[in-house]
Design a protein around this motif. Sequence first.
Motif, PDB file in Angstrom:
ATOM      1  N   LEU A  67       0.816  -1.206   0.000  1.00 25.78           N
ATOM      2  CA  LEU A  67       0.000   0.000   0.000  1.00 25.78           C
ATOM      3  C   LEU A  67       0.856   1.264   0.000  1.00 25.78           C
ATOM      4  O   LEU A  67       0.526   2.249  -0.678  1.00 25.78           O
ATOM      5  CB  LEU A  67      -0.938  -0.001   1.215  1.00 25.78           C
ATOM      6  CG  LEU A  67      -2.045  -1.047   1.195  1.00 25.78           C
ATOM      7  CD1 LEU A  67      -2.753  -1.091   2.535  1.00 25.78           C
ATOM      8  CD2 LEU A  67      -3.015  -0.791   0.065  1.00 25.78           C
ATOM      9  N   GLU A  68       1.945   1.229   0.733  1.00 33.37           N
ATOM     10  CA  GLU A  68       2.846   2.371   0.784  1.00 33.37           C
ATOM     11  C   GLU A  68       3.497   2.616  -0.578  1.00 33.37           C
ATOM     12  O   GLU A  68       3.555   3.750  -1.056  1.00 33.37           O
ATOM     13  CB  GLU A  68       3.909   2.118   1.854  1.00 33.37           C
ATOM     14  CG  GLU A  68       4.740   3.329   2.218  1.00 33.37           C
ATOM     15  CD  GLU A  68       5.618   3.058   3.415  1.00 33.37           C
ATOM     16  OE1 GLU A  68       5.387   3.675   4.452  1.00 33.37           O
ATOM     17  OE2 GLU A  68       6.527   2.197   3.304  1.00 33.37           O
ATOM     18  N   GLU A  69       3.965   1.538  -1.218  1.00 31.50           N
ATOM     19  CA  GLU A  69       4.597   1.668  -2.532  1.00 31.50           C
ATOM     20  C   GLU A  69       3.612   2.174  -3.588  1.00 31.50           C
ATOM     21  O   GLU A  69       4.002   2.852  -4.536  1.00 31.50           O
ATOM     22  CB  GLU A  69       5.194   0.335  -2.961  1.00 31.50           C
ATOM     23  CG  GLU A  69       6.433  -0.046  -2.171  1.00 31.50           C
ATOM     24  CD  GLU A  69       6.926  -1.452  -2.474  1.00 31.50           C
ATOM     25  OE1 GLU A  69       6.525  -2.028  -3.506  1.00 31.50           O
ATOM     26  OE2 GLU A  69       7.727  -1.968  -1.671  1.00 31.50           O
ATOM     27  N   ALA A  70       2.326   1.866  -3.391  1.00 34.69           N
ATOM     28  CA  ALA A  70       1.302   2.324  -4.325  1.00 34.69           C
ATOM     29  C   ALA A  70       0.847   3.751  -4.019  1.00 34.69           C
ATOM     30  O   ALA A  70       0.016   4.306  -4.736  1.00 34.69           O
ATOM     31  CB  ALA A  70       0.099   1.380  -4.274  1.00 34.69           C
ATOM     32  N   GLY A  71       1.385   4.331  -2.944  1.00 34.99           N
ATOM     33  CA  GLY A  71       1.006   5.680  -2.567  1.00 34.99           C
ATOM     34  C   GLY A  71      -0.351   5.767  -1.900  1.00 34.99           C
ATOM     35  O   GLY A  71      -0.964   6.826  -1.838  1.00 34.99           O
ATOM     36  N   GLU A  72      -0.841   4.629  -1.386  1.00 36.97           N
ATOM     37  CA  GLU A  72      -2.177   4.575  -0.795  1.00 36.97           C
ATOM     38  C   GLU A  72      -2.168   4.537   0.728  1.00 36.97           C
ATOM     39  O   GLU A  72      -3.217   4.497   1.352  1.00 36.97           O
ATOM     40  CB  GLU A  72      -2.932   3.346  -1.318  1.00 36.97           C
ATOM     41  CG  GLU A  72      -3.160   3.345  -2.804  1.00 36.97           C
ATOM     42  CD  GLU A  72      -4.056   4.488  -3.260  1.00 36.97           C
ATOM     43  OE1 GLU A  72      -4.958   4.896  -2.505  1.00 36.97           O
ATOM     44  OE2 GLU A  72      -3.844   4.992  -4.384  1.00 36.97           O
ATOM     45  N   LEU A  73      -0.998   4.542   1.336  1.00 37.68           N
ATOM     46  CA  LEU A  73      -0.911   4.454   2.794  1.00 37.68           C
ATOM     47  C   LEU A  73      -0.276   5.731   3.332  1.00 37.68           C
ATOM     48  O   LEU A  73       0.901   5.993   3.087  1.00 37.68           O
ATOM     49  CB  LEU A  73      -0.076   3.229   3.207  1.00 37.68           C
ATOM     50  CG  LEU A  73       0.036   2.976   4.702  1.00 37.68           C
ATOM     51  CD1 LEU A  73      -1.328   2.659   5.303  1.00 37.68           C
ATOM     52  CD2 LEU A  73       0.994   1.814   4.965  1.00 37.68           C
ATOM     53  N   GLY A  74      -1.066   6.505   4.034  1.00 40.18           N
ATOM     54  CA  GLY A  74      -0.567   7.753   4.572  1.00 40.18           C
ATOM     55  C   GLY A  74       0.266   7.578   5.824  1.00 40.18           C
ATOM     56  O   GLY A  74       1.164   8.361   6.098  1.00 40.18           O
ATOM     57  N   GLN A  75      -0.023   6.532   6.576  1.00 41.01           N
ATOM     58  CA  GLN A  75       0.673   6.313   7.837  1.00 41.01           C
ATOM     59  C   GLN A  75       0.575   4.836   8.220  1.00 41.01           C
ATOM     60  O   GLN A  75      -0.475   4.222   8.076  1.00 41.01           O
ATOM     61  CB  GLN A  75       0.020   7.195   8.900  1.00 41.01           C
ATOM     62  CG  GLN A  75       0.235   6.818  10.300  1.00 41.01           C
ATOM     63  CD  GLN A  75      -0.540   7.747  11.251  1.00 41.01           C
ATOM     64  OE1 GLN A  75      -1.066   8.762  10.859  1.00 41.01           O
ATOM     65  NE2 GLN A  75      -0.599   7.358  12.494  1.00 41.01           N
ATOM     66  N   ARG A  76       1.658   4.286   8.695  1.00 48.42           N
ATOM     67  CA  ARG A  76       1.661   2.904   9.171  1.00 48.42           C
ATOM     68  C   ARG A  76       0.980   2.827  10.533  1.00 48.42           C
ATOM     69  O   ARG A  76       1.047   3.768  11.318  1.00 48.42           O
ATOM     70  CB  ARG A  76       3.076   2.359   9.260  1.00 48.42           C
ATOM     71  CG  ARG A  76       3.668   2.101   7.890  1.00 48.42           C
ATOM     72  CD  ARG A  76       5.049   1.458   8.005  1.00 48.42           C
ATOM     73  NE  ARG A  76       5.519   1.097   6.693  1.00 48.42           N
ATOM     74  CZ  ARG A  76       5.459  -0.147   6.193  1.00 48.42           C
ATOM     75  NH1 ARG A  76       4.992  -1.138   6.901  1.00 48.42           N
ATOM     76  NH2 ARG A  76       5.894  -0.389   4.972  1.00 48.42           N
ATOM     77  N   VAL A  77       0.325   1.704  10.768  1.00 46.51           N
ATOM     78  CA  VAL A  77      -0.381   1.464  12.017  1.00 46.51           C
ATOM     79  C   VAL A  77       0.185   0.196  12.637  1.00 46.51           C
ATOM     80  O   VAL A  77       0.442  -0.777  11.930  1.00 46.51           O
ATOM     81  CB  VAL A  77      -1.896   1.294  11.751  1.00 46.51           C
ATOM     82  CG1 VAL A  77      -2.649   1.010  13.023  1.00 46.51           C
ATOM     83  CG2 VAL A  77      -2.452   2.525  11.056  1.00 46.51           C
ATOM     84  N   PRO A  78       0.377   0.182  13.951  1.00 49.23           N
ATOM     85  CA  PRO A  78       0.892  -1.027  14.588  1.00 49.23           C
ATOM     86  C   PRO A  78      -0.048  -2.229  14.400  1.00 49.23           C
ATOM     87  O   PRO A  78      -1.272  -2.099  14.514  1.00 49.23           O
ATOM     88  CB  PRO A  78       0.985  -0.644  16.072  1.00 49.23           C
ATOM     89  CG  PRO A  78       1.060   0.843  16.079  1.00 49.23           C
ATOM     90  CD  PRO A  78       0.245   1.286  14.901  1.00 49.23           C
TER      91      PRO A  78
END
Length: 93
Positions: A67-78
């Motif tokens: 999701l991060e690589e796709a630009g769809e994750l604004g922030q990681r969650v534990p």
Amino acid sequence: MFHPIQKGLEYVNSHSAQEIASVIAPQFPETEEESLAIIVGRYKDQDTWKEDTVFTEESFELLENILEEAGELGQRVPYEDLITTEFAEKAVK
């Protein structure tokens, strides 16, 4: 006796991308079967379908990476803030 989801996982882990695409094609009438096979193959290559439904921390981190690589994750969650494996662990026993 297997849960239906467990049976589905067993099926996708024991069949080719093309075989799976043939089975699911009626659910995606707007998509060519060959495209479905490519998509399914990508999921298989990513090891998306595991042996069971327990969502491990490693799998969660892989999802966050995708999701991060796709630009769809604004922030990681534990992991422990979102995931509970209690029910999935009971299902595989």
